[in-house]
Design an enzyme around this catalytic site. Structure first.
Site, short mmCIF file in Angstrom:
data_model
loop_
_atom_site.label_atom_id
_atom_site.label_comp_id
_atom_site.label_asym_id
_atom_site.label_seq_id
_atom_site.Cartn_x
_atom_site.Cartn_y
_atom_site.Cartn_z
N LYS A 81 -0.12 14.09 19.52
CA LYS A 81 -0.23 14.91 20.72
C LYS A 81 1.19 15.20 21.22
O LYS A 81 1.85 14.33 21.78
CB LYS A 81 -1.01 14.21 21.82
CG LYS A 81 -1.36 15.16 22.98
CD LYS A 81 -1.55 14.46 24.30
CE LYS A 81 -0.27 14.18 25.02
NZ LYS A 81 0.46 15.42 25.48
N GLN A 104 10.94 18.36 37.25
CA GLN A 104 12.15 17.65 36.83
C GLN A 104 13.35 18.10 37.65
O GLN A 104 14.19 17.29 38.05
CB GLN A 104 12.41 17.88 35.34
CG GLN A 104 13.60 17.11 34.80
CD GLN A 104 13.43 15.61 34.90
OE1 GLN A 104 12.44 15.06 34.41
NE2 GLN A 104 14.38 14.94 35.53
N VAL A 113 4.85 5.12 31.96
CA VAL A 113 3.72 5.45 31.09
C VAL A 113 3.65 4.49 29.92
O VAL A 113 2.57 4.13 29.45
CB VAL A 113 3.83 6.91 30.60
CG1 VAL A 113 2.70 7.25 29.64
CG2 VAL A 113 3.81 7.87 31.79
N GLY A 114 4.80 4.04 29.43
CA GLY A 114 4.82 3.10 28.32
C GLY A 114 4.08 1.82 28.63
O GLY A 114 3.41 1.24 27.76
N GLY A 140 8.60 8.04 25.78
CA GLY A 140 8.49 8.61 27.12
C GLY A 140 9.01 7.65 28.16
O GLY A 140 9.86 6.79 27.88
N CYS A 192 17.06 10.17 26.64
CA CYS A 192 16.97 8.75 26.98
C CYS A 192 18.30 8.05 26.71
O CYS A 192 18.59 7.00 27.29
CB CYS A 192 15.84 8.07 26.20
SG CYS A 192 15.94 8.28 24.42
N GLU A 237 9.17 3.57 22.85
CA GLU A 237 10.58 3.92 23.02
C GLU A 237 10.68 4.58 24.38
O GLU A 237 10.21 5.70 24.57
CB GLU A 237 11.05 4.85 21.90
CG GLU A 237 12.55 4.81 21.67
CD GLU A 237 13.33 5.51 22.77
OE1 GLU A 237 14.01 4.80 23.56
OE2 GLU A 237 13.26 6.73 22.85
N GLU A 257 16.73 5.75 36.17
CA GLU A 257 16.87 6.86 35.23
C GLU A 257 16.54 8.17 35.95
O GLU A 257 15.44 8.36 36.47
CB GLU A 257 15.93 6.68 34.04
CG GLU A 257 16.13 7.73 32.98
CD GLU A 257 15.26 7.51 31.75
OE1 GLU A 257 15.75 7.72 30.63
OE2 GLU A 257 14.08 7.13 31.92
#
Length: 511
Positions: A190, A346, A247-248, A243, A299, A265, A400
């Protein structure tokens, strides 16, 4: 789909734009929902790149079922034969590189020299993983018993689910898909809803290279509707996600419930250390590229520059002077240095951190504003932004941002710099500029990151080495190199006893 002009593109209606379908079991099919979403150029939202399917659980189920059926045959294809298809795909991508690069700039916004690099990374990953088809090594070891052979072999896992980000839409898809299929797995991917076309282009190259139907399936859509059902599916035996750390944690929790393999990651807040003896011009070049390449949307972006006090003022003045000269605009213009943010949300986040930094007492040295005049009026543009005299505990130095905002932090010496560098929750990438080899090796040892560069910025990973980080950056797995092969295979220990008698390990032993 590529455009060769910087003239304002004609506005396309939904009936004029190309509609891209899901790719399931070798066929292009509409989603079960009958709904679609638009993919627009963040540099000029009047430019409609394409229309994609808004998938749901039923589409995930169909894709996983196709991958499961394909696995029964694909796992039996010799690995060198699987790899030959990947090699042919690399050759196809070379032929299509410019078209795919231009399409990626339109859907993602980063400048052409970077999207060409993104496609090139997929090509490099294809060549590397094609070689892995003849290198799926396992150890052979001496047995503790006579007339007995012992070894370990790699075996595929099964159906793998991939959820990819928008900032490297072809490169990261290649990091996941290519080692997985060479190892004998089948896949459902996806792509990020902001940049699905680049993943479609990659999979089309693999299909044209001869990949059998069902080995790779694509479902477009949004995370809650398609990503979560993919991670939750009982027949998906491995999940790879790139991501945000937020969410990870969710994906990791879902995978843990059924003991799936799970590679995460996640985020980074990467430090670049500049010591008094550094080549300052080189460090400034590295800082500009690390901080503002991909509009800071990496990242591995250089989001903190830690500078020893002896050269701090000179470094800051020269970096700011250079940052002010960077040209911001549509990435299809070869003279542009930095493109837009990926979307309105963003951009708003980037601008909000400018206010946070000012309120915290950091000194805004340049930038900090949206650019929305003239040719930039229809995009999500922001000035390259530099904060000076930043305290390492400030939010702009801890969190971040994922935008073109860099914090410059003074330090006393290398030990102080390493303490500052390590004083965050992330641990992805780091770099050090120095001419002292002893200090370089000390930093390599002491920096708490998965990647360290010496006299180079925090970006620039190569496909044949493991990629990933420590702490909140991930869960210990790696992409690229042997790390990817480790993730996409299961170990099986094999013992062959040719003594023609029952031998009992640890028991049948002559003292």
């Amino acid at each position: 789909m590529a455009t060769d002009t910087l003239a304002a593109p004609a506005t396309l209606s939904s009936t004029q734009a190309k509609v891209f379908k899901n790719f399931i079991d070798g066929e292009w099919v509409e989603s079960s929902t009958g709904e679609t979403f638009e993919n627009r150029n963040p540099a000029d939202t009047r430019d409609l790149v394409g229309i994609f399917q808004k998938s749901a659980k039923a589409d995930v189920d169909a894709a996983v079922d196709a991958a499961k059926r394909a696995f029964a045959k694909w796992r039996l294809v010799p690995a060198p034969r699987r790899a030959e298809i990947v090699f042919r795909a690399a050759e196809i991508l070379i032929e299509r590189k410019e078209d795919h690069s231009r399409e990626m700039t339109r859907e993602m916004g980063k400048v052409l020299k970077e999207t060409r690099g993104d496609v090139q990374e997929a090509i490099d990953a294809a060549y590397y993983n094609a070689g892995e088809g003849r290198r799926l090594f396992g150890p052979t070891v001496p047995s503790e018993l006579p007339n007995k052979f012992a070894m370990a072999v790699r075996q595929p896992i099964g159906v793998c689910g991939m959820i990819t980000p928008w900032n490297f839409p072809m490169a990261i898809s290649s990091w996941k898909l290519l080692p997985a299929i060479v190892c004998g797995n089948t896949c459902v991917i996806k792509p990020a809803q902001d940049t699905p076309l680049s993943t479609f282009n990659l999979v089309r190259a693999l299909t044209d290279a001869g990949l059998p139907k069902g080995v790779i399936n694509i479902i477009a859509g949004y995370g809650p509707d398609a990503g979560s059902p993919l991670a939750e599916h009982a027949d998906v035996r491995a999940v790879s996600f790139t991501g945000s750390s937020k969410v990870g944690r969710i994906i990791g929790g879902i995978a843990a419930q059924s003991f799936k393999h799970c590679s995460l990651e996640l985020g980074g807040k990467n430090p670049m250390i500049v010591l008094d003896d550094a080549n300052l011009e080189l460090a400034i070049e590295g800082g500009l590229w690390g901080a503002f390449g991909t509009t800071g949307q990496r990242c591995t972006a250089t989001s903190r520059i830690i500078v020893q006090k002896g050269v701090y003022r000179e470094f800051v003045e020269r970096l700011v002077e250079r940052a002010k000269k960077l040209k911001v605009g549509n990435g299809l213009d070869e003279s542009v240095d930095m493109g837009p943010a990926i979307n309105q949300r963003q951009l708003e986040q980037d601008l909000s951190y400018v206010e946070i930094g000012k309120n915290e007492g950091a000194k805004l040295l340049t930038g900090g504003n949206r650019l929305d005049q003239g040719e930039l009026a229809h995009g999500f543009f922001m000035q390259p932004t530099v904060f000076g005299d930043v305290n390492p505990k400030m939010r702009i130095a801890q969190e971040e941002i994922f935008g073109p905002v860099v914090s410059i932090i003074p330090c006393n010496d290398l030990e102080d710099a390493i303490e500052i560098a390590n004083g965050i929750e992330y641990g992805l990438s780091s770099s050090l500029y120095t001419k002292d080899v002893n200090k370089a090796f000390g930093a390599i040892r002491d920096l708490e990151t998965g990647i360290t560069y010496i006299n180079a910025p925090t970006i620039g990973a190569e496909v044949h080495l493991p990629f990933g980080g420590t702490k909140a950056t991930g869960n210990g797995h790696r992409e690229g190199g042997i790390g990817a092969v480790d993730f996409y295979t299961e170990w099986k220990a094999v013992y062959v006893d040719y003594s023609d008698k029952l031998q009992k390990a640890q028991i049948d032993r002559e003292e």
